[in-house]
Design a protein around this motif. Structure first.
Motif, PDB file in Angstrom:
ATOM      1  N   GLU A  55       0.818  -1.214   0.000  1.00 12.61           N
ATOM      2  CA  GLU A  55       0.000   0.000   0.000  1.00 12.61           C
ATOM      3  C   GLU A  55       0.851   1.263   0.000  1.00 12.61           C
ATOM      4  O   GLU A  55       0.418   2.298  -0.497  1.00 12.61           O
ATOM      5  CB  GLU A  55      -0.952  -0.004   1.189  1.00 12.61           C
ATOM      6  N   ALA A  56       2.057   1.191   0.529  1.00 15.40           N
ATOM      7  CA  ALA A  56       2.941   2.354   0.515  1.00 15.40           C
ATOM      8  C   ALA A  56       3.416   2.681  -0.899  1.00 15.40           C
ATOM      9  O   ALA A  56       3.828   3.804  -1.166  1.00 15.40           O
ATOM     10  CB  ALA A  56       4.144   2.111   1.418  1.00 15.40           C
ATOM     11  N   HIS A  57       3.332   1.723  -1.812  1.00 15.85           N
ATOM     12  CA  HIS A  57       3.776   1.939  -3.178  1.00 15.85           C
ATOM     13  C   HIS A  57       2.623   2.136  -4.162  1.00 15.85           C
ATOM     14  O   HIS A  57       2.838   2.249  -5.361  1.00 15.85           O
ATOM     15  CB  HIS A  57       4.663   0.773  -3.620  1.00 15.85           C
ATOM     16  N   VAL A  58       1.402   2.190  -3.654  1.00 14.06           N
ATOM     17  CA  VAL A  58       0.237   2.522  -4.477  1.00 14.06           C
ATOM     18  C   VAL A  58      -0.017   4.014  -4.312  1.00 14.06           C
ATOM     19  O   VAL A  58      -0.031   4.517  -3.184  1.00 14.06           O
ATOM     20  CB  VAL A  58      -1.002   1.713  -4.032  1.00 14.06           C
ATOM     21  N   PRO A  59      -0.205   4.747  -5.415  1.00 16.33           N
ATOM     22  CA  PRO A  59      -0.456   6.186  -5.287  1.00 16.33           C
ATOM     23  C   PRO A  59      -1.667   6.470  -4.390  1.00 16.33           C
ATOM     24  O   PRO A  59      -2.673   5.752  -4.438  1.00 16.33           O
ATOM     25  CB  PRO A  59      -0.720   6.635  -6.722  1.00 16.33           C
ATOM     26  N   SER A  60      -1.561   7.499  -3.589  1.00 17.10           N
ATOM     27  CA  SER A  60      -2.628   7.813  -2.630  1.00 17.10           C
ATOM     28  C   SER A  60      -3.948   8.142  -3.309  1.00 17.10           C
ATOM     29  O   SER A  60      -5.009   7.849  -2.769  1.00 17.10           O
ATOM     30  CB  SER A  60      -2.197   8.960  -1.723  1.00 17.10           C
ATOM     31  N   CYS A  61      -3.892   8.727  -4.511  1.00 13.53           N
ATOM     32  CA  CYS A  61      -5.143   9.057  -5.210  1.00 13.53           C
ATOM     33  C   CYS A  61      -5.884   7.784  -5.616  1.00 13.53           C
ATOM     34  O   CYS A  61      -7.110   7.771  -5.685  1.00 13.53           O
ATOM     35  CB  CYS A  61      -4.869   9.942  -6.417  1.00 13.53           C
ATOM     36  N   VAL A  62      -5.178   6.706  -5.870  1.00  8.94           N
ATOM     37  CA  VAL A  62      -5.811   5.431  -6.211  1.00  8.94           C
ATOM     38  C   VAL A  62      -6.262   4.727  -4.942  1.00  8.94           C
ATOM     39  O   VAL A  62      -7.370   4.189  -4.877  1.00  8.94           O
ATOM     40  CB  VAL A  62      -4.832   4.540  -7.011  1.00  8.94           C
ATOM     41  N   LEU A  63      -5.437   4.742  -3.930  1.00  9.26           N
ATOM     42  CA  LEU A  63      -5.728   4.022  -2.701  1.00  9.26           C
ATOM     43  C   LEU A  63      -6.960   4.559  -1.990  1.00  9.26           C
ATOM     44  O   LEU A  63      -7.740   3.788  -1.438  1.00  9.26           O
ATOM     45  CB  LEU A  63      -4.508   4.088  -1.779  1.00  9.26           C
ATOM     46  N   THR A  64      -7.179   5.852  -2.011  1.00 14.27           N
ATOM     47  CA  THR A  64      -8.365   6.412  -1.347  1.00 14.27           C
ATOM     48  C   THR A  64      -9.651   5.958  -2.031  1.00 14.27           C
ATOM     49  O   THR A  64     -10.634   5.691  -1.356  1.00 14.27           O
ATOM     50  CB  THR A  64      -8.324   7.949  -1.337  1.00 14.27           C
ATOM     51  N   HIS A  65      -9.643   5.834  -3.353  1.00 16.61           N
ATOM     52  CA  HIS A  65     -10.841   5.384  -4.059  1.00 16.61           C
ATOM     53  C   HIS A  65     -11.074   3.891  -3.873  1.00 16.61           C
ATOM     54  O   HIS A  65     -12.211   3.436  -3.838  1.00 16.61           O
ATOM     55  CB  HIS A  65     -10.755   5.716  -5.545  1.00 16.61           C
ATOM     56  N   VAL A  66     -10.020   3.123  -3.735  1.00 17.76           N
ATOM     57  CA  VAL A  66     -10.165   1.687  -3.510  1.00 17.76           C
ATOM     58  C   VAL A  66     -10.705   1.438  -2.110  1.00 17.76           C
ATOM     59  O   VAL A  66     -11.590   0.613  -1.913  1.00 17.76           O
ATOM     60  CB  VAL A  66      -8.815   0.962  -3.715  1.00 17.76           C
ATOM     61  N   ARG A  67     -10.194   2.169  -1.135  1.00 15.53           N
ATOM     62  CA  ARG A  67     -10.646   1.997   0.253  1.00 15.53           C
ATOM     63  C   ARG A  67     -12.058   2.501   0.475  1.00 15.53           C
ATOM     64  O   ARG A  67     -12.750   2.047   1.374  1.00 15.53           O
ATOM     65  CB  ARG A  67      -9.703   2.714   1.198  1.00 15.53           C
ATOM     66  N   SER A  68     -12.514   3.467  -0.324  1.00 15.97           N
ATOM     67  CA  SER A  68     -13.851   4.033  -0.115  1.00 15.97           C
ATOM     68  C   SER A  68     -14.953   3.092  -0.558  1.00 15.97           C
ATOM     69  O   SER A  68     -16.117   3.357  -0.312  1.00 15.97           O
ATOM     70  CB  SER A  68     -13.981   5.361  -0.863  1.00 15.97           C
ATOM     71  N   GLY A  69     -14.596   2.011  -1.214  1.00 14.45           N
ATOM     72  CA  GLY A  69     -15.604   1.053  -1.644  1.00 14.45           C
ATOM     73  C   GLY A  69     -16.246   1.420  -2.961  1.00 14.45           C
ATOM     74  O   GLY A  69     -17.251   0.848  -3.356  1.00 14.45           O
ATOM     75  N   GLY A  70     -15.692   2.380  -3.668  1.00 12.40           N
ATOM     76  CA  GLY A  70     -16.212   2.732  -4.978  1.00 12.40           C
ATOM     77  C   GLY A  70     -17.406   3.655  -4.935  1.00 12.40           C
ATOM     78  O   GLY A  70     -18.476   3.355  -5.434  1.00 12.40           O
TER      79      GLY A  70
END
Length: 87
Positions: A55-70
């Protein structure tokens, strides 16, 4: 291949993932994969088999959308692509 396992910070800085959705749209996915693998090979001693390291190597803009459940209300976001690349 000379730089593998050297922890060269100048070179590994060039291989970090892009931080904005606009920049991510401009780069082919195979190039992003190649940069990520190269970064892992250069900084081999810091690679850990943990979820936190990934997760530290996934861009934060992508990670926030993945964690939000779409949340489907944000225009211009392809949630199907977000989940295919990260999950």
């Amino acid at each position: 291949m000379i730089d593998f396992n050297t922890n060269n910070t100048a070179l590994s800085g060039c291989m970090t993932p892009l931080a904005t959705p606009y920049l991510l749209d401009q780069v082919r996915p195979d190039f992003l994969l190649l940069c990520t693998v190269t970064l892992g090979l250069i900084t081999w001693h810091s690679v850990l088999p943990t979820l936190e390291w990934v997760e530290a190597h996934v861009p934060s803009c992508v990670l926030t959308h993945v964690r939000s459940g779409g949340n489907q209300s944000t225009p211009g976001i392809d949630y199907e692509s977000m989940h295919q690349e990260c999950c």
